[in-house]
Design an enzyme around this catalytic site. Structure first.
Site, short mmCIF file in Angstrom:
data_model
loop_
_atom_site.label_atom_id
_atom_site.label_comp_id
_atom_site.label_asym_id
_atom_site.label_seq_id
_atom_site.Cartn_x
_atom_site.Cartn_y
_atom_site.Cartn_z
N CYS A 156 14.34 -15.98 -26.90
CA CYS A 156 15.06 -14.73 -27.13
C CYS A 156 16.05 -14.40 -26.04
CB CYS A 156 14.07 -13.56 -27.23
SG CYS A 156 12.88 -13.69 -28.55
N CYS A 175 11.35 -19.57 -14.43
CA CYS A 175 11.46 -20.80 -15.22
C CYS A 175 12.61 -21.67 -14.72
CB CYS A 175 11.67 -20.46 -16.70
SG CYS A 175 11.99 -21.91 -17.73
N SER A 227 26.07 -29.41 -22.37
CA SER A 227 25.09 -29.01 -21.37
C SER A 227 24.98 -29.98 -20.21
CB SER A 227 23.71 -28.82 -22.03
OG SER A 227 23.37 -29.97 -22.78
N ASP A 279 22.97 -36.59 -19.32
CA ASP A 279 22.47 -35.54 -20.21
C ASP A 279 21.51 -34.68 -19.42
OD1 ASP A 279 22.24 -34.03 -22.47
OD2 ASP A 279 21.29 -35.57 -23.70
N ASP A 280 21.27 -33.44 -19.92
CA ASP A 280 20.43 -32.52 -19.15
C ASP A 280 18.95 -32.82 -19.30
OD1 ASP A 280 19.80 -31.48 -21.68
OD2 ASP A 280 21.37 -29.97 -21.53
N CYS A 334 5.16 -25.77 -23.20
CA CYS A 334 5.32 -24.46 -22.57
C CYS A 334 4.86 -23.40 -23.56
CB CYS A 334 6.78 -24.20 -22.21
SG CYS A 334 7.11 -22.52 -21.62
N CYS A 369 8.67 -21.97 -11.86
CA CYS A 369 7.69 -22.56 -12.77
C CYS A 369 8.17 -23.94 -13.17
CB CYS A 369 7.51 -21.68 -14.00
SG CYS A 369 6.34 -22.37 -15.20
#
Length: 546
Positions: free
Chosen positions: A54, A321, A368, A430-431, A467, A528
């Protein structure tokens, strides 16, 4: 906890989520929408791998009310800037600041651009409001779970929007139900709202509800994970869990002619709070600061103030995070005093130090991985060049009708720039890699365009654990890093080599700015890394079934 225990408990947690979706009740008309959305979401997850839950946004006008500021449009633009955090549904709730019985609310399934037109915006009159973009992890998909969530109390209406996922959802649900309160959904947001509607036994409310005390009580019961915006008749509360797991920041709306300075002394036209700062400039706002872990901030027509700070249990370190930096946040957002783009650039630099390779050009999987690719190129001295052209009209939720077309999905999203590729040794950045579904077809596309070598470098460590704090990361069995080591994965996807950034390298990149500046604040930071290391923050209770 041993690895077998973690795996067994992970499966139990997944079963809990399945039960939640199975129990969800929808009306017949909604069932059709839910079914279509379910197919769409499944395709999105298969193509993109990771999804955030969200984004939240709130705005309030300063000065005399009714305001001349169009609060609904401010919130709508703020949500557009947060669209990357959730494409499943969205909503806005506004208050005129007078009648406390009802708010003006419009929400539904779909993107911001399709949900909010002139007619719906005209109905959202108000001097303050909150908004939400959603991608479900808990509670399931459907109109009934769209936010903001509104409840009616003896003291007036309350609306709430939530980013995150309650780790002790089941115990909180039992507590609320034991009070005789009915819950109509399995959404965490309804659960939080109903929790706030009941006054704690040790709080005196002779002069009306003590909302900060109620919020504090909830925060003591729920360690993480949440960033909240809570709207009452004439004020908004911005709340961040004590571990600071999810982001939340404050912005100041300044006059159009205020210029581009820090505007500290400029009178505010209004105040905003948002999951990310990336949309502030587009609405005429300036970044002020983050909501601190455990902080309860009250926004009113007079400004904003801290009304309480709830300490972390046993003085444990915060747990922001780390994947917000890697993947989820927009590059122009600011976390912990630094721009996300800068951290990604540093990840690329560190990746070259850890995993160099001889090559002719460095490139990225748009978009990204681009910042990390620039960092890799600068540190290595190898030229950066684009090798993939992205088709921006292929949506993240494109429904793939057959296995063959699903496998060719990457061809719909990308084209190869053959003049930059032919005969070249490529390093492709790439991420992250989740299931490994996407990178193989990309490599084939580049080889078909004439690439001589393709070396894959991933600007984050291997994802190995699920997660349950607001990110849709699959089960351990679905994560490709748990099946194949880097050499095996390289052969599996058709690459000449493959390497990840280490956990230590990622933490180094994230904390470099504070350490170089000798910032004492960095001593209180923490991140985290549960999805990378299996070390979940907070001493989580047994019912979580990690």
């Amino acid at each position: 906890m041993s690895a077998p225990q973690q795996q067994q408990q992970s499966q139990q947690k997944q079963q809990q989520h399945v039960r939640v979706v199975e129990q969800q009740q929808v009306e017949p008309a909604e069932a059709v929408t839910s079914s279509m959305e379910s197919e769409s979401i499944s395709a999105s997850k298969e193509l993109t791998g990771l999804t955030h839950e969200c984004g939240v946004f709130g705005a309030i006008a300063c000065g005399d009310w009714p305001t001349q500021m169009d609060i609904a449009h401010v919130i709508c633009l703020g949500l557009v800037a947060l669209q990357h955090r959730g494409q499943e549904s969205a909503g806005i709730a506004t208050s005129e600041g007078k009648c406390s019985k009802n708010f003006n609310v419009h929400k539904g399934m779909g993107m911001i651009s399709t949900l909010f037109n002139d007619d719906s915006m005209k109905k959202l009159r108000g001097n303050l409001g909150i908004g939400h973009t959603r991608y479900s992890t808990a509670g399931g998909s459907g109109v009934v779970n769209c936010q903001p969530f509104e409840v009616h109390t003896t003291h007036g209406a309350l609306a709430l929007a939530h980013n995150g996922e309650l780790v002790n959802n089941e115990s909180l649900r039992r507590e609320v139900l034991a009070r005789g309160v009915g819950l109509s959904t399995h959404s965490d947001s309804e659960l939080i709202a109903q929790s706030l509607c009941c006054a704690p036994e040790d709080v005196s409310e002779l002069d009306g509800p003590n909302w900060p005390a109620r919020i504090r009580h909830f925060m003591m019961l729920a360690p993480l994970s949440y960033s909240l915006v809570i709207m009452l008749k004439d004020k908004i509360y911005a709340v961040r869990d004590t571990y600071g797991n999810r982001p939340l920041c404050i912005g100041k709306i300044v006059p159009i002619n205020a210029g581009h300075g820090n505007n500290l002394d400029t009178p505010a036209d209004g105040w905003v709070v948002s999951s990310e700062s990336c949309g502030f400039l587009s609405i005429g706002a300036r970044y002020v600061r983050e909501v601190e872990p455990g902080e309860i901030v009250e926004l009113s027509r007079s400004g904003y103030r801290t009304v309480d700070i709830v300490e972390r249990p046993d003085f444990k370190r915060m747990a922001f995070c780390i994947f917000e930096y890697v993947y989820f946040a927009r590059g122009d957002s600011i976390f912990e005093g630094q721009m996300v783009y800068t951290v990604r650039l540093q990840c690329g630099r560190q990746l070259w130090r850890e995993a160099p390779v001889e090559a002719d050009i460095v490139s990225s999987v748009p978009e990204s991985g681009t910042a990390a690719a620039h960092g890799y190129a600068r540190e290595s001295g190898i030229e950066f060049a684009e090798v993939l052209c992205r088709n921006r009209y292929v949506g993240r939720t494109f429904i793939q009708p057959s296995t063959r077309l699903r496998q060719l999905g990457v061809a719909k999203k990308f084209g190869a720039l053959s003049e930059n590729v032919a005969g070249k040794r490529l390093v492709l950045i790439d991420d992250s890699i989740v299931r490994g579904n996407t990178i193989g077809p990309i490599i084939k596309l580049l080889r078909d365009a004439g690439a001589r070598e393709v070396h894959i470098r991933i600007a984050s460590p291997p994802l190995q654990y699920p997660c349950y704090m607001g990110i849709n990361i699959p089960t351990r069995e679905e994560l490709i890093a748990n099946k194949l080591n880097p050499d095996q994965l390289a052969r599996h996807v058709g690459a000449d080599s493959l390497a990840y950034l280490s956990v230590e390298g990622l933490v180094e990149a994230v904390q470099l700015k504070h350490r170089d500046a000798g910032d004492s604040k960095s001593k209180g930071t923490g991140h985290c890394t549960a999805c990378l290391t299996g070390e979940y923050p907070g001493g989580l209770p047994d019912e979580l079934s990690w």
